[in-house]
Design an enzyme around this catalytic site. Sequence first.
Site, mmCIF file in Angstrom:
data_model
loop_
_atom_site.group_PDB
_atom_site.id
_atom_site.type_symbol
_atom_site.label_atom_id
_atom_site.label_comp_id
_atom_site.label_asym_id
_atom_site.label_seq_id
_atom_site.Cartn_x
_atom_site.Cartn_y
_atom_site.Cartn_z
ATOM 1 C CB ILE A 15 43.222 72.271 -26.221
ATOM 2 C CG1 ILE A 15 41.744 72.209 -26.581
ATOM 3 C CG2 ILE A 15 43.564 71.369 -25.061
ATOM 4 C CD1 ILE A 15 41.245 70.819 -26.883
ATOM 5 N N GLY A 18 42.007 79.753 -32.107
ATOM 6 C CA GLY A 18 42.194 79.959 -33.543
ATOM 7 C C GLY A 18 41.333 81.067 -34.065
ATOM 8 C CB ALA A 19 40.369 81.682 -37.534
ATOM 9 C CE1 TYR A 20 35.327 81.136 -38.866
ATOM 10 C CE2 TYR A 20 37.296 79.775 -38.944
ATOM 11 C CZ TYR A 20 36.336 80.545 -39.587
ATOM 12 O OH TYR A 20 36.396 80.719 -40.931
ATOM 13 N N GLY A 21 37.691 81.353 -32.419
ATOM 14 C CA GLY A 21 37.468 81.345 -30.984
ATOM 15 C C GLY A 21 38.271 80.244 -30.334
ATOM 16 C CE LYS A 38 36.623 75.385 -34.485
ATOM 17 N NZ LYS A 38 37.230 74.793 -35.672
ATOM 18 C CG ASP A 140 42.803 75.784 -42.687
ATOM 19 O OD1 ASP A 140 43.916 76.027 -43.195
ATOM 20 O OD2 ASP A 140 42.465 76.217 -41.572
#
Length: 306
Positions: A15, A18-21, A38, A140
């Site tokens: 889905i 992003g920056a972290y996986g 996540k 953020d």
Amino acid sequence: MAHVTSIQYEPVAEIGGGAYGTVYKARDTESGKFVALKSVRVPTDQNGLPVSTVREVALLRRLEQFDHPNVVRLMDVCATQRSNQETKVTLVFEHVDQDLKTYLERTPAPGLSPDCIKDLMRQLLCGLAFLHSNRVMHRDLKPENILVTSQGQVKLADFGLARIYSCHMALTPVVVTLWYRPPEVLLQSTYATPVDIWSTGCIFAEMFRRKPLFCGESEVDQLGKIFEVIGLPPEEEWPTDVTLSRKNFSPLMPRPITDFVAEINEQGAELLLKMLTFDPLKRISALNALEHSYFQDEETLTQTKS
Ligand SMILES: Nc1ncnc2c1ncn2[C@@H]1O[C@H](COP(=O)(O)OP(=O)(O)O)[C@@H](O)[C@H]1O
Ligand SMILES: [Mg+2]
């Protein structure tokens, strides 16, 4: 932390990346409910997980105990050791149908009703007031990080960058996506919880406009776009701890906010300007925003006026 991720949670779809996986939608085989997984890969040594990760997880768990209606539920945290050097930490969240970006895109013309915008804003500010009262800044906030259930309930998500707020902490300079970044972050000055209020103001405007308010291409360009709307701040408000000089910008006067956000009512416009205030110390807080006349119903307003 539990160690049963892959057995208990069956991946269904990707889905978000992003920056972290990657974030996956999965089914919890015990409850049958959908969850969002996540994962973060963190380096490990003989002492186990880094202190920063343990702290971050502890913070999320502490917040979770309040069961706040406008913060996404964290259902579980699992750690899987990958090798001697790496552990995968998986955060298991309740699955929410869509984020605010998708919600806005799916809304047919002419867009959200003023009442719907007010309701979303009230919930967003309630979630923020809760975070801020726990000394947590989101840092953020943007439509992709705000989830909206099919019943229209707002839930703040993506605390990957949240830290317990403390004045003396070393802060990472790049934290907020450019378009929602407040001037103090763009100028690399010190910042605190007011950063989230600026971002909320940008989102407030976007709900009416159905497109972002300030679409800058670099830090300086972003600041320029902001000053075209709010005007160049006076010299005495320019932070003293920054390298970028005020002289780099044209001496612009503030423009009426209704030139940019046409459908907003008078109280809404007033609140929006209090959120889009250059000086973070003068910017309205989440709690005070919730008390603003924009959120009082017509009846209460007439009563207080008469
Ligand atoms: N609990 C959730 N339910 C549904 N979708 C989610 C959930 N959490 C995140 N997403 C989707 O995945 C995207 C990326 O997740 P996010 O937590 O923002 O991670 P990143 O750090 O990669 O930005 C979000 O923008 C949102 O669209
Ligand atoms: Mg995100």
